[in-house]
Design a protein around this motif. Structure first.
Motif, PDB file in Angstrom:
ATOM      1  N   GLU A 320       9.781 -62.020  40.726  1.00 15.80           N
ATOM      2  CA  GLU A 320       9.358 -60.632  40.596  1.00 15.80           C
ATOM      3  C   GLU A 320       8.187 -60.549  39.625  1.00 15.80           C
ATOM      4  N   MET A 321       7.207 -59.735  39.977  1.00 12.76           N
ATOM      5  CA  MET A 321       6.048 -59.488  39.113  1.00 12.76           C
ATOM      6  C   MET A 321       5.936 -57.983  38.880  1.00 12.76           C
ATOM      7  N   LYS A 322       6.001 -57.576  37.636  1.00 10.26           N
ATOM      8  CA  LYS A 322       5.858 -56.166  37.285  1.00 10.26           C
ATOM      9  C   LYS A 322       4.419 -55.924  36.827  1.00 10.26           C
ATOM     10  N   HIS A 323       3.726 -55.016  37.521  1.00  7.83           N
ATOM     11  CA  HIS A 323       2.314 -54.797  37.214  1.00  7.83           C
ATOM     12  C   HIS A 323       2.127 -53.620  36.257  1.00  7.83           C
ATOM     13  N   LYS A 324       0.976 -53.581  35.632  1.00  4.80           N
ATOM     14  CA  LYS A 324       0.635 -52.448  34.783  1.00  4.80           C
ATOM     15  C   LYS A 324       0.326 -51.228  35.651  1.00  4.80           C
ATOM     16  N   PRO A 325       0.430 -50.029  35.095  1.00  6.84           N
ATOM     17  CA  PRO A 325       0.186 -48.823  35.906  1.00  6.84           C
ATOM     18  C   PRO A 325      -1.177 -48.843  36.589  1.00  6.84           C
ATOM     19  N   VAL A 326      -1.152 -48.468  37.868  1.00  8.26           N
ATOM     20  CA  VAL A 326      -2.365 -48.360  38.666  1.00  8.26           C
ATOM     21  C   VAL A 326      -2.390 -46.973  39.295  1.00  8.26           C
ATOM     22  N   ALA A 327      -3.366 -46.142  38.889  1.00  9.70           N
ATOM     23  CA  ALA A 327      -3.466 -44.765  39.391  1.00  9.70           C
ATOM     24  C   ALA A 327      -2.169 -44.008  39.174  1.00  9.70           C
ATOM     25  N   GLY A 328      -1.506 -44.319  38.056  1.00  5.47           N
ATOM     26  CA  GLY A 328      -0.267 -43.632  37.723  1.00  5.47           C
ATOM     27  C   GLY A 328       0.987 -44.256  38.289  1.00  5.47           C
ATOM     28  N   TRP A 329       0.836 -45.246  39.173  1.00  3.49           N
ATOM     29  CA  TRP A 329       1.990 -45.902  39.793  1.00  3.49           C
ATOM     30  C   TRP A 329       2.405 -47.133  38.980  1.00  3.49           C
ATOM     31  N   SER A 330       3.712 -47.219  38.686  1.00  6.33           N
ATOM     32  CA  SER A 330       4.283 -48.402  38.046  1.00  6.33           C
ATOM     33  C   SER A 330       5.264 -49.042  39.014  1.00  6.33           C
ATOM     34  N   GLY A 331       5.336 -50.353  38.996  1.00  2.00           N
ATOM     35  CA  GLY A 331       6.266 -50.981  39.924  1.00  2.00           C
ATOM     36  C   GLY A 331       6.208 -52.479  39.877  1.00  2.00           C
ATOM     37  N   SER A 332       6.854 -53.088  40.847  1.00  2.00           N
ATOM     38  CA  SER A 332       6.903 -54.542  40.925  1.00  2.00           C
ATOM     39  C   SER A 332       6.967 -54.981  42.372  1.00  2.00           C
TER      40      SER A 332
END
Length: 657
Positions: A320-332
């Motif tokens: 699993e890779m959790k990414h930094k917020p992109v355009a307000g979206w957070s996720g993995s």
């Protein structure tokens, strides 16, 4: 039916209605319990994908039973298969077996409990730190085996943080109903940057007392013996950890009604867990896990001779890779693989008995995202999965391409109040037993016949939830509907066969079939002052109904239930009493003949904790089924043969240091 549902909802939601607007100066925050089996590690009352419940601490210890199913059977939306004392698997919202996945620290237990109700779950509650329940489809996160929900047993065998000092827990208890003795322990320590963990448990119980029967009358062949041992170690640095563990389980238990049959089970598993913060630009966290399980059990006849040898060797990986917020979206996002070799062979000849040796390979990728839009918090995700079944012999290989996706949102209605709506589609590949069964299953006294031409199941689900998540009074109400295309079920006929499939009088024919089905239900719960000092109260109700389209009810459906609990905690003293009322269950499948009567179950517990320097010594006494009612569970294959245990008094002591 509409009137019954309305009455059920009203009874639960208004039980403490006068308290719903109470305000108090002692309304301090409750410690947050994190659900580790979700990608966002949110609290149990803050899930969008599926409603969650976490059992931990004193609550878990007071509900601990001889099996995972018994431990969880009083939770909202959860019942149990109740196949004697040795094997009882959780059933979530009327779905069981291959549709409810059991995990240990986020990885599949890889046993064969989903294959048949007589097979025990290898996840051990006695050494768990917490047990997480996700009600509703969790296939998006963990694959098609979680189309109905999942249970995650968290024992922290691979440490993820330093505790600062050595700590541990040792507990022993005695049960009156089966003269059972149990011991469990766990401990943690550190050596520099290396954290170490050790845990184990043992249980030895005889045949249990039958409710309402004369003293000494017991359910034949319900005894069990079990031992577990596990150890793990981690190197923990500033940016994360890497660790490994090994564990072993040995269990032998009787099959009530199986003419003296027993199951002798063992499992060894190895796990690797690693986590790294900021692994790459744009990413917050990387998590990689590997699990390997070597599972086997032998079904023994009444003379103790082996009849069938079951084996499952499984290797699972998860990244699993959790990414930094992109355009307000957070996720993995992540990928998951599983390779398993399953067999059920004749102990005498080594030839396939019930199911031929089958190799299964699963490859999946998933993405889950979440964003706040001011008026709502939105969650969406998708999972693509490929499952391949390759049996030995002249049996067709099958490949299933699966797609699961969901979208949901939580809308605030005011401080502490919200409403949630989730829609999802989840797909499941038929199991090897459903496809390829063609032989006797001695423990269930059936001759199983599968269908290699089955299609994949597709479940379309919608759920509406209302919650109050702050204050002394908290409540929730969930309404759900699952429409399942090509639902697979086992139809037991009156045809009697011998173990060669010829006319006889030993086994009943069970044919796996496929049809469309609908499962509808509701759950409601309200609590006052839970997990704080003083008086606490809880009331709940749940119901679900599964029907085959134009063909009557699904088999083994749970009864409607109402429950109430009262507890008190002050200083060293803690106690509680609970009352569960299950209504008569007469919504039977076409091939079922026996309804289960209503029952009332009364339980109670009391504990006292003494402090000795650095050790807390807790003495406890618990009572289950104090009314000594004859309780027959509608979700049990053995409901006509094996009632639940009668009145049971448990005494024990727990030392925490």
């Amino acid at each position: 039916m509409h009137v019954q549902r309305t009455l059920l909802a009203s009874a639960v939601l208004t039980a403490f209605a006068p308290l719903a607007f109470a305000q108090t100066a002692t309304d301090t925050p409750i410690a947050t319990v994190v659900v580790t089996a979700t990608p966002f590690n949110a609290s149990e009352g803050d899930q969008i994908l599926t409603p969650a419940k976490v059992l931990a601490g004193d609550e878990l210890r007071s509900k601990l039973g001889s099996s995972l199913g018994e431990t969880l059977s009083g939770e909202l939306g959860v019942s149990a298969s109740a196949f004697g004392a040795g094997a009882s698997r959780p059933i979530i919202r009327g779905l069981e077996g291959n549709r409810v996945k059991v995990l240990e620290n986020g990885m599949a237990v890889s046993d064969l409990s989903g294959l048949s109700n007589d097979h025990a779950v290898t996840g051990e509650a006695a050494t768990a730190r917490q047990i997480e329940i996700l009600r509703g489809p969790a296939a998006l996160l963990y694959g098609s085996g979680a189309i109905g929900g999942l249970v995650n047993v968290v024992n922290e065998r691979i440490p993820t943080e330093h505790h600062g000092h050595s700590s541990g827990v040792v507990e022993t208890r005695y049960n009156s109903v089966d003269h059972g003795r149990a011991l469990s322990f766990s401990g943690d320590t550190s050596a520099g940057k290396v954290a170490l963990h050790l845990d184990g448990s043992g249980r030895d119980a005889g045949d249990y007392h039958i409710p309402g029967a004369p003293t000494g009358d017991t359910l034949a062949n319900s005894a069990l013996r079990q031992h577990t041992l596990g150890a793990g170690a981690s190197y923990i640095g500033e940016r994360g950890h890497v660790g490994a563990s090994v564990s072993a389980l040995k269990k032998k238990y009787g099959i009530p009604g199986g003419e003296g049959a027993q199951i002798d089970l063992d499992q060894t598993r190895y796990d690797i867990d690693s986590q790294l913060a900021a692994p790459l630009p744009g990413f917050e966290q990387l998590r990689f896990k590997v699990g390997y399980s070597d599972y086997g059990h032998v079904e023994l006849n009444s003379e103790g001779g082996p009849e069938t040898v079951f084996s499952n060797r499984a290797l699972e990986t998860r990244l699993e890779m959790k990414h930094k917020p992109v355009a307000g979206w957070s996720g993995s996002f992540g990928v998951q693989t599983e390779h398993a070799r399953f067999s059920g062979l004749s102990a005498e000849s080594g030839d396939p008995a019930t199911v031929p040796t089958t190799v299964s390979d699963t490859h999946a990728a998933f993405l889950v995202e979440e964003r706040d839009f001011g008026v709502a918090r939105v969650n969406a995700g998708v999972r693509v999965e490929s499952v391949k079944r390759e049996p030995e012999g002249a049996v067709p290989r099958r490949t299933f391409d699966l797609l699961s996706y969901s979208a949901g949102a939580i809308f605030p209605l005011g401080p502490g109040y919200n409403v949630g709506l989730t829609a999802s589609v989840a797909q499941r590949a038929p199991g090897a037993d459903e496809l390829y069964s063609g032989g006797p299953h001695e423990s269930t006294l059936t001759f199983d016949i599968g269908n290699p031409n089955f299609r994949k199941e597709t479940s379309r689900n919608i759920e509406l939830s209302f919650r109050k998540t702050t204050g002394l009074v908290r409540w929730q109400a969930n309404l759900f509907q699952n429409r399942v295309r090509d639902f697979i079920y086992g139809e037991v006929s009156d045809t009697l066969l011998d173990d060669e499939g010829n006319p006889g009088d030993e086994l009943r024919e069970r044919i796996f079939r496929q049809a469309n089905a609908t499962i509808r239900g509701m759950e409601a719960e309200i609590s006052y002052n839970q997990h704080r000092e003083g008086l606490s109260l809880r009331a709940f109700g749940d119901m679900s109904r599964g029907r085959l389209d134009d063909a009557g009810s699904l088999p083994l459906q749970p009864a409607k239930r109402l429950g109430a609990e009262a507890g008190y905690k002050r200083g060293a003293v803690r106690g509680g009493v609970s009352l569960l009322r299950a209504l008569k269950q007469e919504r039977l499948a076409a091939f079922e003949s026996t309804p289960t009567p209503a029952y009332t179950q009364l339980d109670a517990n009391l504990s006292y904790t003494q402090r000795f320097e650095h050790t807390d010594l807790t003495w406890f006494i618990m009572g289950k089924n104090l009314l000594d009612e004859e309780i027959r569970i509608s979700t049990s294959v053995l409901k006509d043969i094996a009632p639940l245990p009668g009145r049971n008094i448990t005494v024990g002591v727990r030392a925490a240091f």
